[in-house]
Motif scaffolding. Structure first.
Motif, short mmCIF file in Angstrom:
data_model
loop_
_atom_site.label_atom_id
_atom_site.label_comp_id
_atom_site.label_asym_id
_atom_site.label_seq_id
_atom_site.Cartn_x
_atom_site.Cartn_y
_atom_site.Cartn_z
N LYS A 1 -0.60 0.89 6.64
CA LYS A 1 -0.02 -0.83 7.13
C LYS A 1 1.46 -0.72 8.82
O LYS A 1 0.83 -1.71 9.03
CB LYS A 1 1.21 -0.85 6.30
CG LYS A 1 0.97 -0.71 4.59
CD LYS A 1 1.78 -0.94 3.86
CE LYS A 1 2.65 0.31 3.52
NZ LYS A 1 2.37 2.27 3.21
N SER A 2 2.00 0.14 8.41
CA SER A 2 1.94 0.18 9.97
C SER A 2 1.87 0.49 10.76
O SER A 2 2.09 -0.60 11.80
CB SER A 2 3.32 1.31 10.06
OG SER A 2 4.65 1.67 9.17
N THR A 3 0.73 0.77 11.08
CA THR A 3 -0.61 0.62 12.16
C THR A 3 -1.01 0.56 12.20
O THR A 3 -0.96 -0.76 13.93
CB THR A 3 -1.59 2.11 12.00
OG1 THR A 3 -1.11 3.61 11.69
CG2 THR A 3 -2.44 2.42 12.83
N GLY B 1 0.42 -1.13 0.22
CA GLY B 1 -0.22 -0.25 0.10
C GLY B 1 0.82 1.26 -0.16
O GLY B 1 2.26 1.24 0.18
N ALA B 2 -0.06 2.46 0.02
CA ALA B 2 1.00 3.09 -0.36
C ALA B 2 1.40 4.09 1.03
O ALA B 2 1.45 3.78 1.99
CB ALA B 2 0.12 4.54 -1.39
N ASN B 3 1.84 5.09 1.01
CA ASN B 3 3.03 5.84 2.11
C ASN B 3 1.15 6.50 2.70
O ASN B 3 0.21 6.59 2.12
CB ASN B 3 3.83 6.80 2.04
CG ASN B 3 4.95 6.74 1.62
OD1 ASN B 3 4.88 6.42 1.72
ND2 ASN B 3 5.87 7.58 0.69
N GLY B 4 0.73 6.19 4.06
CA GLY B 4 -0.18 6.58 5.01
C GLY B 4 -1.42 5.17 4.50
O GLY B 4 -2.06 6.26 5.03
N ALA B 5 -1.06 4.65 4.78
CA ALA B 5 -2.04 3.69 3.96
C ALA B 5 -2.81 2.93 4.59
O ALA B 5 -4.00 1.71 5.28
CB ALA B 5 -1.69 2.30 2.71
N ASP C 1 8.08 -5.09 10.12
CA ASP C 1 7.73 -3.03 9.07
C ASP C 1 8.61 -3.10 8.05
O ASP C 1 9.92 -2.79 8.29
CB ASP C 1 7.75 -2.47 9.86
CG ASP C 1 6.59 -1.05 9.46
OD1 ASP C 1 5.90 -1.28 8.64
OD2 ASP C 1 5.87 -0.46 10.54
N GLU C 2 8.83 -2.39 6.87
CA GLU C 2 9.14 -1.50 5.95
C GLU C 2 10.99 -2.17 5.66
O GLU C 2 11.38 -1.79 5.44
CB GLU C 2 9.41 -0.55 5.87
CG GLU C 2 8.15 0.26 6.41
CD GLU C 2 7.47 0.84 5.08
OE1 GLU C 2 7.97 -0.06 3.92
OE2 GLU C 2 6.01 1.47 4.86
N LEU C 3 10.05 -3.65 5.41
CA LEU C 3 11.81 -4.66 5.16
C LEU C 3 12.90 -3.61 3.89
O LEU C 3 13.86 -4.32 4.43
CB LEU C 3 10.91 -6.09 4.43
CG LEU C 3 12.53 -7.62 4.53
CD1 LEU C 3 11.96 -8.22 5.74
CD2 LEU C 3 12.86 -7.09 3.17
N GLU D 1 5.83 -4.32 2.88
CA GLU D 1 7.15 -4.19 1.79
C GLU D 1 6.24 -3.03 0.67
O GLU D 1 4.81 -3.12 0.59
CB GLU D 1 6.89 -5.85 1.10
CG GLU D 1 7.91 -5.17 -0.04
CD GLU D 1 9.24 -5.26 0.08
OE1 GLU D 1 9.25 -3.69 0.12
OE2 GLU D 1 10.31 -5.45 1.11
N GLN D 2 7.04 -1.86 0.93
CA GLN D 2 6.45 -1.15 0.10
C GLN D 2 7.34 -1.40 -1.49
O GLN D 2 5.94 -0.46 -2.72
CB GLN D 2 6.76 0.42 0.01
CG GLN D 2 5.95 1.36 1.15
CD GLN D 2 7.15 2.41 1.02
OE1 GLN D 2 7.93 3.08 1.01
NE2 GLN D 2 5.67 4.08 1.22
N ASP D 3 7.89 -2.55 -1.99
CA ASP D 3 8.36 -2.86 -2.80
C ASP D 3 7.37 -3.70 -3.54
O ASP D 3 7.50 -5.24 -3.30
CB ASP D 3 9.49 -3.18 -2.76
CG ASP D 3 9.95 -3.49 -4.47
OD1 ASP D 3 9.27 -3.80 -5.41
OD2 ASP D 3 11.15 -3.67 -4.84
P1 ATP Z 1 4.51 4.79 5.62
O1 ATP Z 1 4.60 3.27 4.89
O2 ATP Z 1 4.42 6.49 5.29
O3 ATP Z 1 4.35 4.20 6.83
P2 ATP Z 1 2.39 3.03 6.34
O4 ATP Z 1 0.71 2.36 5.11
O5 ATP Z 1 2.49 2.43 6.90
O6 ATP Z 1 2.48 4.69 5.10
P3 ATP Z 1 1.03 4.29 8.64
O7 ATP Z 1 2.64 5.38 8.82
O8 ATP Z 1 0.01 3.12 9.30
O9 ATP Z 1 0.89 4.08 7.14
O10 ATP Z 1 -0.20 5.77 8.67
C1 ATP Z 1 -1.61 5.59 8.62
C2 ATP Z 1 -2.17 7.17 8.67
O11 ATP Z 1 -2.02 7.50 9.90
C3 ATP Z 1 -1.52 7.57 8.37
O12 ATP Z 1 -2.26 8.68 7.36
C4 ATP Z 1 -0.62 8.96 9.18
O13 ATP Z 1 -0.18 10.21 8.28
C5 ATP Z 1 -1.67 8.36 10.44
N1 ATP Z 1 -0.53 8.73 11.63
C6 ATP Z 1 0.32 7.25 11.29
N2 ATP Z 1 1.29 7.88 12.90
C7 ATP Z 1 0.32 8.75 13.27
C8 ATP Z 1 -0.34 8.89 15.09
N3 ATP Z 1 1.28 8.82 16.13
N4 ATP Z 1 -0.72 10.80 14.98
C9 ATP Z 1 -1.22 10.56 14.37
N5 ATP Z 1 -1.24 9.84 12.95
C10 ATP Z 1 -0.72 9.39 12.26
#
Ligand code: ATP
Length: 233
Positions: A42-44, A36-40, A158-160, A190-192
């Motif tokens: 994934k990390s959450t 998924g793209a940045n901010g999708a 996360d983000e290997l 994985e972003q790639d």
């Molecule tokens: P990336 O590849 O940029 O890490 P991601 O897919 O892992 O992207 P997340 O980091 O999970 O995405 O973020 C999902 C959404 O939650 C984004 O809009 C981000 O700005 C928001 N977000 C992430 N962490 C926090 C936080 N600690 N407080 C507020 N918003 C957050």
């Protein structure tokens, strides 16, 4: 029975629904890539599985045990280990000392420092060097070794490949069959996308917190994946 069963998982950051109704059944020995793209989100999602982002609703079950509200340090004992974004090694500690931090709350299982050295032979030779002297790929390998030393059933990475040269990424992925063969199931962010499609048994694509595409790489067309990734159509 699934190793991991996630139902309708929703995680907020304030008002923002960062993960929105996520479902997953993961079998033992599977490799799942979340793309998924940045901010999708994934990390959450990964941090919610590791107990670092509390879900708003939904459930997470590991070996059919509800771990939704279990604190992070207990999840390690329950069998969930996270390789966090940015590796988070102790830069002033040696390679071996960093690995040994992973033996805190160690479970019974196949992984020992020796076995990690067999997986990454360069590490044994450089075990007395400070982590600060390692390249990004080497640091990622140490972070993976550290996580394995808890003997997890579920390894979250996360983000290997983020910020690593393709050749380094390939070298890390080469050891994945050994890891899975030892009885560890892997869930990788994985972003790639090409890389994810190559190594995973299944992929899930997130878009603005929602799972918009899922399946086995061979069943998904490039067009489908691109559309899901960029939210077209
Ligand atoms: P990336 O590849 O940029 O890490 P991601 O897919 O892992 O992207 P997340 O980091 O999970 O995405 O973020 C999902 C959404 O939650 C984004 O809009 C981000 O700005 C928001 N977000 C992430 N962490 C926090 C936080 N600690 N407080 C507020 N918003 C957050």
């Amino acid at each position: 029975m699934s190793l991991l069963a996630i139902r309708d998982l929703t995680v907020h950051h304030g008002q923002l629904r960062a993960v929105d109704g996520f479902d997953l059944d993961l079998a033992e020995g599977e490799v799942l890539a979340v793309i998924g793209a940045n901010g999708a989100g994934k990390s959450t999602l990964l941090r919610a599985l590791a107990g670092l982002n509390p879900p708003t609703s939904g459930s997470i079950r590991l070996h059919d045990r509800d771990i939704t509200r279990m604190p992070a340090h207990k999840r390690l004992s329950a069998g969930v280990a996270l390789v966090p974004e940015g590796r988070r090694l102790f830069r002033s500690l040696t390679v071996e000392e960093n690995l040994l931090t992973g033996t805190y709350r160690r479970r019974r299982g196949p992984w020992t420092v020796q076995r990690v050295y067999e997986l990454f032979p360069w590490m044994a030779e450089r075990r007395r060097q400070n982590a600060a002297q390692l390249s990004g790929g080497e640091q990622q390998s140490v972070a993976i070794g550290r996580a394995l030393l808890s003997n997890p059933d579920l390894l979250l990475i996360d983000e290997l490949s983020l910020g690593l040269a393709p050749v380094v990424v390939r070298r890390i992925y080469q050891v994945l069959p050994d890891i899975v063969g030892s009885g560890t199931t892997a869930l990788i962010v994985e972003q790639d996308v090409t890389q994810a499609m190559r190594v995973a048994d299944r992929v899930h694509c997130l878009l603005e917190g929602r799972s918009v595409l899922r399946g086995r790489p061979r069943d998904l067309s490039t067009e489908q994946v691109e559309h899901a990734y960029f939210g077209i159509g």
